[in-house]
Design an enzyme around this catalytic site. Structure first.
Site, PDB file in Angstrom:
ATOM      1  N   GLU A  76       0.812  -1.226   0.000  1.00  0.00           N
ATOM      2  CA  GLU A  76       0.000   0.000   0.000  1.00  0.00           C
ATOM      3  C   GLU A  76       0.842   1.272   0.000  1.00  0.00           C
ATOM      4  O   GLU A  76       0.351   2.330   0.391  1.00  0.00           O
ATOM      5  CB  GLU A  76      -0.944   0.012   1.218  1.00  0.00           C
ATOM      6  N   HIS A  95      -2.412   2.430   8.814  1.00  0.00           N
ATOM      7  CA  HIS A  95      -3.516   1.678   8.203  1.00  0.00           C
ATOM      8  C   HIS A  95      -3.745   0.396   8.994  1.00  0.00           C
ATOM      9  O   HIS A  95      -2.800  -0.339   9.261  1.00  0.00           O
ATOM     10  CB  HIS A  95      -3.166   1.377   6.746  1.00  0.00           C
ATOM     11  N   HIS A  97      -6.591  -3.054  10.035  1.00  0.00           N
ATOM     12  CA  HIS A  97      -7.715  -3.906   9.640  1.00  0.00           C
ATOM     13  C   HIS A  97      -8.581  -4.194  10.863  1.00  0.00           C
ATOM     14  O   HIS A  97      -9.100  -5.289  11.025  1.00  0.00           O
ATOM     15  CB  HIS A  97      -7.199  -5.219   9.049  1.00  0.00           C
ATOM     16  N   TYR A 116     -17.839  11.787  21.643  1.00  0.00           N
ATOM     17  CA  TYR A 116     -17.055  13.001  21.354  1.00  0.00           C
ATOM     18  C   TYR A 116     -15.704  12.683  20.718  1.00  0.00           C
ATOM     19  O   TYR A 116     -15.132  13.495  19.992  1.00  0.00           O
ATOM     20  CB  TYR A 116     -16.872  13.836  22.629  1.00  0.00           C
ATOM     21  N   HIS A 158     -12.581  -2.990   3.512  1.00  0.00           N
ATOM     22  CA  HIS A 158     -11.149  -3.191   3.763  1.00  0.00           C
ATOM     23  C   HIS A 158     -10.751  -2.835   5.204  1.00  0.00           C
ATOM     24  O   HIS A 158     -10.504  -3.745   5.995  1.00  0.00           O
ATOM     25  CB  HIS A 158     -10.375  -2.365   2.719  1.00  0.00           C
ATOM     26  N   TYR A 211      -5.872  19.686  24.652  1.00  0.00           N
ATOM     27  CA  TYR A 211      -5.895  18.496  25.513  1.00  0.00           C
ATOM     28  C   TYR A 211      -4.506  17.842  25.585  1.00  0.00           C
ATOM     29  O   TYR A 211      -3.760  17.863  24.615  1.00  0.00           O
ATOM     30  CB  TYR A 211      -6.927  17.495  24.971  1.00  0.00           C
TER      31      TYR A 211
HETATM   32 ZN    ZN Z   1      -5.056  -3.229   4.237  1.00  0.00          ZN
END
Ligand code: ZN
Length: 215
Positions: A76, A95, A97, A116, A158, A211
């Site tokens: 990716e 990324h 899953h 929130y 995905h 924060y």
């Molecule tokens: Zn993936």
């Protein structure tokens, strides 16, 4: 060895992807962009996170050329590069899953402000990007477009993609969006979740900016 510090962070957060339950097996990927060097450090393709060492991390330039490393970069990598090329405030991409996020992505829904913490995405809801095959340029383009000016987007059928100014924040956003996704699905299972008003979410956004511990 180029980008030693970034390599170590990719290894550390790769392990956290598994230990925090955000990914199983070799799923997901992480990267950090060092603007000064003009290079990115990205997790290798299909390697066990607990067997990955700093030497296994791949160093690429923004054109996608391999600069240093023995391993193939994450499949990716285009989806990481596109954010560094197009978003001035993005220096890390995460990324995952994770299950609840992937469930919402399977429904091709967006995640409204049921809590929130959705505001950590920088928007009032986390959208779902259009579907494209994994590893494709089209998926990278859809993810960029889908995320808009925010910091989180679901990838249809995905998973989840988050971005931020550093890997600590990008990872934190991924954890919290997964938490909110699970709350949303549980609330939907027993009733109709009440969505926080846009006005209140604007307030949240201001609060999030101050924060935590200022470094
Ligand atoms: Zn993936």
């Amino acid at each position: 060895m180029l980008m030693e510090q970034e390599r170590e962070l990719i290894v550390k957060y790769g392990k956290k992807l598994i230990s925090s339950g955000l990914t199983k097996g070799t799923g997901g990927n992480l990267s950090i962009y060092n603007k000064k060097e003009g290079l990115i450090a990205i997790s290798p393709s299909g390697m066990d996170y607990f067997e990955t060492t700093p030497l296994d991390i791949t160093i690429m330039d923004l054109k996608g050329n391999l600069v240093e490393g023995e391993r193939k970069p994450s499949v990716e990598y285009e989806m990481h590069l596109i954010f560094y090329k197009n978003r001035k405030n993005v220096f890390s991409v995460v990324h995952t899953h994770s299950i609840a996020s992937s469930t919402i992505a399977a429904l091709r829904w967006s995640l409204p402000a049921v809590n929130y913490l959705v505001g950590l995405s920088g928007e009032n809801l986390v959208p779902c990007a259009d579907y494209a095959s994994f590893g494709s340029k089209e998926l990278a383009e859809n993810a960029l477009k889908g995320m808009g000016n925010g910091y989180a987007v679901f990838l249809a059928n995905h998973g989840l993609l988050t971005t931020s100014t550093d890997i600590h924040k990008a990872f934190y956003i991924a954890e919290e969006i997964e938490h909110c996704a699970e709350i949303f699905l549980r609330a939907k299972a027993v009733g109709n979740p009440v969505i926080i008003s846009d006005e209140e979410m604007v307030k949240m956004n201001i609060l999030f900016k101050s924060y935590g511990q200022n470094k």
